[in-house]
Structures are given as structure tokens and as C-alpha cells.
Design an enzyme around this catalytic site. Structure first.
Site, PDB file in Angstrom:
ATOM      1  N   CYS A 147      -0.764  -4.714   7.481  1.00 59.75           N
ATOM      2  CA  CYS A 147      -0.361  -3.591   8.352  1.00 59.75           C
ATOM      3  C   CYS A 147       0.400  -4.140   9.556  1.00 59.75           C
ATOM      4  O   CYS A 147       1.368  -3.531  10.027  1.00 59.75           O
ATOM      5  CB  CYS A 147      -1.580  -2.801   8.829  1.00 59.75           C
ATOM      6  SG  CYS A 147      -2.761  -2.392   7.538  1.00 59.75           S
ATOM      7  N   CYS A 192      -2.150   4.060   7.721  1.00 62.69           N
ATOM      8  CA  CYS A 192      -3.574   3.900   8.023  1.00 62.69           C
ATOM      9  C   CYS A 192      -3.820   3.643   9.517  1.00 62.69           C
ATOM     10  O   CYS A 192      -2.883   3.512  10.305  1.00 62.69           O
ATOM     11  CB  CYS A 192      -4.121   2.747   7.215  1.00 62.69           C
ATOM     12  SG  CYS A 192      -3.497   1.167   7.820  1.00 62.69           S
ATOM     13  N   CYS A 239       0.797  -1.229   0.000  1.00 70.10           N
ATOM     14  CA  CYS A 239       0.000   0.000   0.000  1.00 70.10           C
ATOM     15  C   CYS A 239       0.829   1.279   0.000  1.00 70.10           C
ATOM     16  O   CYS A 239       0.289   2.366  -0.199  1.00 70.10           O
ATOM     17  CB  CYS A 239      -0.911   0.024   1.219  1.00 70.10           C
ATOM     18  SG  CYS A 239       0.044   0.104   2.737  1.00 70.10           S
ATOM     19  N   ASP A 256       2.318   2.546   2.639  1.00 74.39           N
ATOM     20  CA  ASP A 256       2.417   3.125   3.989  1.00 74.39           C
ATOM     21  C   ASP A 256       3.767   2.783   4.610  1.00 74.39           C
ATOM     22  O   ASP A 256       4.407   1.808   4.222  1.00 74.39           O
ATOM     23  CB  ASP A 256       1.297   2.575   4.889  1.00 74.39           C
ATOM     24  CG  ASP A 256      -0.059   3.145   4.499  1.00 74.39           C
ATOM     25  OD1 ASP A 256      -0.097   4.011   3.616  1.00 74.39           O
ATOM     26  OD2 ASP A 256      -1.065   2.711   5.079  1.00 74.39           O
TER      27      ASP A 256
HETATM   28 FE1  FES Z   1      -1.065  -0.599   4.326  1.00 77.70          FE
HETATM   29 FE2  FES Z   1      -2.352  -0.228   6.568  1.00 77.70          FE
HETATM   30  S1  FES Z   1      -3.202  -0.177   4.546  1.00 77.70           S
HETATM   31  S2  FES Z   1      -0.221  -0.376   6.315  1.00 77.70           S
END
Ligand code: FES
Length: 210
Positions: free
Chosen positions: A105, A61, A34, A36
């Protein structure tokens, strides 16, 4: 998306947030799933190799914040050896679970904690920089979550073969994912992103059943 009470609690009131001054070790990792990111800072008691303090910064997130919060709580006060055993599943369980698409995550938080510990150990001569090998590839594949069920592709037996040619730097992976699988391209892309960061890897070939 259904979040547990504990996830919401750690998201709204995250523990151990903030940049640490003069940390003994740090690591920043990004999730290829993602984009992040998480940074983890460690203060280590050098005599007893205990994690005296740990903090994090999140660029992600709600689940990213919640898992980083709980994993820093789990690691604080533990010896490096104990903290090395904390897995993404432990963090996810401690949060009362995460939706399957958010399992990655937890992988990101655990991976960043383990990288920070590893950086400490390398910097203090407690271990050598590990050689790149087929085992490194398998370890990276264990971090790739199949989003529909929230489990990694090795556990799900989606990886049929892993090969690595040291002379050419070619990685060969056979995936048991059919063409109609909606996540097939995402999984392949994630594999590439995980492996491309290693300078030893010159080429990645991913094959699927015909
Ligand atoms: Fe990727 Fe949470 S959506 S770390």
C-alpha cells in the site's frame, strides 16, 4: 492485523483528501497486488519548482488511505527534487510501520506521487519520456513486495536474472522461488501485471528453479 497509532490516525483523519481543481499534474496508479487505486494531484510553483499543494483520492484500503495521507503531507512544500527522494519506506516509517502484507500500500502511494512528479516534468519539458530498458524492468520489480516479510523482491535477492530483447520485446526473468513457496504464483502474476502496461513488452517469460 496490528496497525500503529499513526496509521489509525491518518486513516480516521486523512490529510489532503479530495480532487483538486486545475492541478498542474496528476497521476492515477493501481496496485497489481490487490487492485486498489490512488490518484494524486499536484500544484507546482513554476518559478521555484516547489510543490505548493497536493491532494489525493483513494479507492482502497485503510493503509492505502493512511499512506496517501502521510505522503502528501511529506511532499507538500518540498521542491520537486526533494519530493523525488521520498520512498515507500519513508512513508511506511513515518507511519510507524505497516503489517508486511500491507507494505505494498505504501509502494502504491509512493509510486503515484513519483508518477505525478514525472508527469509534471515531462509536460513542462524538464525531462524526456524515459526509454524502456532493462533498468525500467528492474525498477518495476523493486515495487513488488513479497507479502510474508513486507520487502521487495530485488532487495530479498529473489530475482536471479533479468533479460530484455529490444528486437523482439521479450522479457526473461529468473526467480529464485521454489515450487512450494506459497507466494510464488502471486509474485509471478504481479510481475506480469507490472510489465504488461509497457507497449514495448511483447512477451514475458518467468522461470523458476527446477
Ligand atoms: Fe492493496 Fe492496501 S490492500 S493498497
Amino acid at each position: 492485523m496490528q496497525y500503529s497509532e499513526k496509521v489509525l490516525q491518518h486513516f480516521m483523519h486523512p490529510q489532503n483528501v479530495g480532487e483538486m481543481e486545475n492541478p498542474d499534474a496528476t497521476a492515477t496508479e493501481g496496485s497489481p497486488a490487490c487492485g486498489d487505486q490512488v490518484t494524486i494531484y499536484l500544484k507546482v510553483d513554476k518559478e521555484n519548482l516547489i510543490i505548493e499543494d497536493v491532494s489525493f483520492l483513494s479507492y482502497g484500503c485503510a493503509s492505502n488511505i493512511a499512506t496517501a495521507s502521510i505522503i502528501t503531507e511529506m511532499a507538500k512544500g518540498k521542491s520537486l527534487e526533494e519530493a523525488k527522494k521520498i520512498t515507500w519506506r519513508d512513508a511506511m516509517d513515518a507511519l510507524g510501520g505497516l503489517p508486511p502484507v500491507k507494505a505494498h500500500c505504501s509502494v502504491l502511494a509512493a509510486d503515484t506521487l513519483q508518477s505525478a512528479i514525472s508527469n509534471y516534468e515531462i509536460a513542462h519539458g524538464l525531462k524526456e519520456v524515459p526509454d524502456f530498458s532493462k533498468e525500467t524492468i528492474v525498477d518495476e520489480l523493486k515495487k513488488i513486495i513479497y507479502p510474508q516479510v513486507g520487502e521487495d523482491i530485488i532487495t530479498l535477492k529473489m530475482v536471479k536474472y533479468v533479460g530484455y530483447d529490444e528486437a523482439t520485446g521479450e522479457v526473461l526473468i529468473d526467480l529464485n522461488l521454489m515450487s512450494f513457496d506459497q507466494y510464488r504464483d502471486n509474485v509471478a502474476e504481479e510481475i506480469r501485471e507490472h510489465l504488461e502496461k509497457y507497449p514495448e513488452v511483447k512477451d514475458i517469460k518467468i522461470n523458476f528453479p527446477s
